[in-house]
Write a protein that holds these residues in place. Structure first.
Motif, mmCIF file in Angstrom:
data_model
loop_
_atom_site.group_PDB
_atom_site.id
_atom_site.type_symbol
_atom_site.label_atom_id
_atom_site.label_comp_id
_atom_site.label_asym_id
_atom_site.label_seq_id
_atom_site.Cartn_x
_atom_site.Cartn_y
_atom_site.Cartn_z
ATOM 1 N N MET A 76 0.832 -1.205 0.000
ATOM 2 C CA MET A 76 0.000 0.000 0.000
ATOM 3 C C MET A 76 0.869 1.258 0.000
ATOM 4 S SD MET A 76 -1.541 0.165 3.847
ATOM 5 C CE MET A 76 -0.553 0.716 5.250
ATOM 6 N N THR A 77 0.354 2.301 -0.600
ATOM 7 C CA THR A 77 0.995 3.601 -0.539
ATOM 8 C C THR A 77 0.617 4.202 0.801
ATOM 9 O OG1 THR A 77 0.844 3.879 -2.928
ATOM 10 C CG2 THR A 77 1.120 5.887 -1.612
ATOM 11 N N LYS A 78 1.636 4.461 1.626
ATOM 12 C CA LYS A 78 1.375 4.943 2.985
ATOM 13 C C LYS A 78 1.241 6.462 3.044
ATOM 14 C CE LYS A 78 3.468 0.936 5.013
ATOM 15 N NZ LYS A 78 4.720 0.295 5.243
ATOM 16 N N LYS A 79 1.904 7.149 2.148
ATOM 17 C CA LYS A 79 1.799 8.607 2.112
ATOM 18 C C LYS A 79 0.662 8.955 1.142
ATOM 19 C CE LYS A 79 4.436 12.805 1.447
ATOM 20 N NZ LYS A 79 5.661 13.413 0.966
ATOM 21 N N VAL A 80 -0.533 8.989 1.690
ATOM 22 C CA VAL A 80 -1.730 9.161 0.874
ATOM 23 C C VAL A 80 -1.963 10.638 0.578
ATOM 24 C CG1 VAL A 80 -4.225 8.779 0.738
ATOM 25 C CG2 VAL A 80 -2.754 7.093 1.876
ATOM 26 N N VAL A 81 -2.087 10.946 -0.695
ATOM 27 C CA VAL A 81 -2.448 12.295 -1.119
ATOM 28 C C VAL A 81 -3.969 12.325 -1.166
ATOM 29 C CG1 VAL A 81 -2.345 13.970 -2.997
ATOM 30 C CG2 VAL A 81 -0.337 12.574 -2.451
ATOM 31 N N SER A 82 -4.551 13.315 -0.502
ATOM 32 C CA SER A 82 -6.008 13.391 -0.442
ATOM 33 C C SER A 82 -6.477 14.797 -0.788
ATOM 34 C CB SER A 82 -6.492 13.014 0.960
ATOM 35 O OG SER A 82 -6.025 13.943 1.912
ATOM 36 N N CYS A 83 -7.779 14.945 -0.850
ATOM 37 C CA CYS A 83 -8.396 16.250 -1.047
ATOM 38 C C CYS A 83 -9.558 16.348 -0.069
ATOM 39 C CB CYS A 83 -8.867 16.412 -2.495
ATOM 40 S SG CYS A 83 -10.186 15.273 -2.989
ATOM 41 N N ASP A 84 -10.238 17.482 -0.083
ATOM 42 C CA ASP A 84 -11.447 17.607 0.720
ATOM 43 C C ASP A 84 -12.584 18.067 -0.200
ATOM 44 O OD1 ASP A 84 -11.309 20.456 0.490
ATOM 45 O OD2 ASP A 84 -10.103 20.562 2.304
ATOM 46 N N ARG A 85 -13.764 18.184 0.350
ATOM 47 C CA ARG A 85 -14.936 18.537 -0.457
ATOM 48 C C ARG A 85 -14.802 19.909 -1.111
ATOM 49 N NH1 ARG A 85 -19.475 15.344 0.664
ATOM 50 N NH2 ARG A 85 -19.194 13.998 2.474
ATOM 51 N N GLN A 86 -14.007 20.790 -0.513
ATOM 52 C CA GLN A 86 -13.866 22.150 -1.039
ATOM 53 C C GLN A 86 -12.800 22.249 -2.123
ATOM 54 O OE1 GLN A 86 -16.428 23.765 -0.008
ATOM 55 N NE2 GLN A 86 -16.725 22.097 1.437
ATOM 56 N N SER A 87 -11.993 21.203 -2.302
ATOM 57 C CA SER A 87 -10.980 21.210 -3.360
ATOM 58 C C SER A 87 -11.680 21.358 -4.703
ATOM 59 C CB SER A 87 -10.190 19.906 -3.357
ATOM 60 O OG SER A 87 -9.525 19.708 -2.136
ATOM 61 N N THR A 88 -11.078 22.142 -5.579
ATOM 62 C CA THR A 88 -11.699 22.300 -6.895
ATOM 63 C C THR A 88 -11.394 21.087 -7.763
ATOM 64 O OG1 THR A 88 -9.832 23.399 -7.980
ATOM 65 C CG2 THR A 88 -11.408 24.808 -6.780
#
Length: 142
Positions: A76-88
């Motif tokens: 698994m990729t441990k350094k997860v890149v994420s966003c939130d609901r407000q991300s465009t």
């Protein structure tokens, strides 16, 4: 437009697994649900990784069929890149393009709130372009 508009249409349901799950069981889950990635949650329901089909293929190619018995945490990729609901949508599309990701988890308040795939982004961009073209036609027709 932001990510909340995509989640409003597709929902917040995300298939997840624990780090101890085997590569074999995660592979079956991906196939059964016809998805390309699975988010890995720790015992506290916090995102601790993400695994894509490509991650599993690389592990099987390197270790053979025995890899399927290993815990998913090995690939698994441990350094997860994420966003939130407000991300465009454009921001997320840029992240996906630069990093060659096909999936990005949506995290709100430290909790998993959804997942966005490149297919979701492309579909939304096409719908947006079609709406804009129709509006332009209406404007020109007057």
């Amino acid at each position: 437009m932001n990510i909340s508009s995509i989640l409003a249409g597709k929902g917040n349901n995300v298939i997840t697994a624990e780090p101890e799950a085997s590569l074999g069981s995660v592979s079956r889950t991906l196939a059964e649900n016809r998805i390309g990635a699975i988010v890995i949650l720790d015992g506290n329901e916090k995102v601790c990784g993400i695994v894509s089909e490509r991650d599993i293929v690389r592990q099987v190619a390197a270790r053979g069929a025995d890899a399927l018995d290993q815990p998913i945490s090995v690939c698994m990729t441990k350094k997860v890149v994420s966003c939130d609901r407000q991300s465009t949508i454009d921001e997320v599309m840029g992240i996906m393009t630069r990093n060659k990701f096909r999936h990005i988890p949506v995290i709100e308040g430290g909790k998993l709130a959804g997942i966005i795939s490149i297919g979701d982004v492309v579909k939304h961009k096409i719908e947006q372009a079609e709406r804009e073209a129709e509006e332009l036609k209406q404007y020109i027709a007057g």
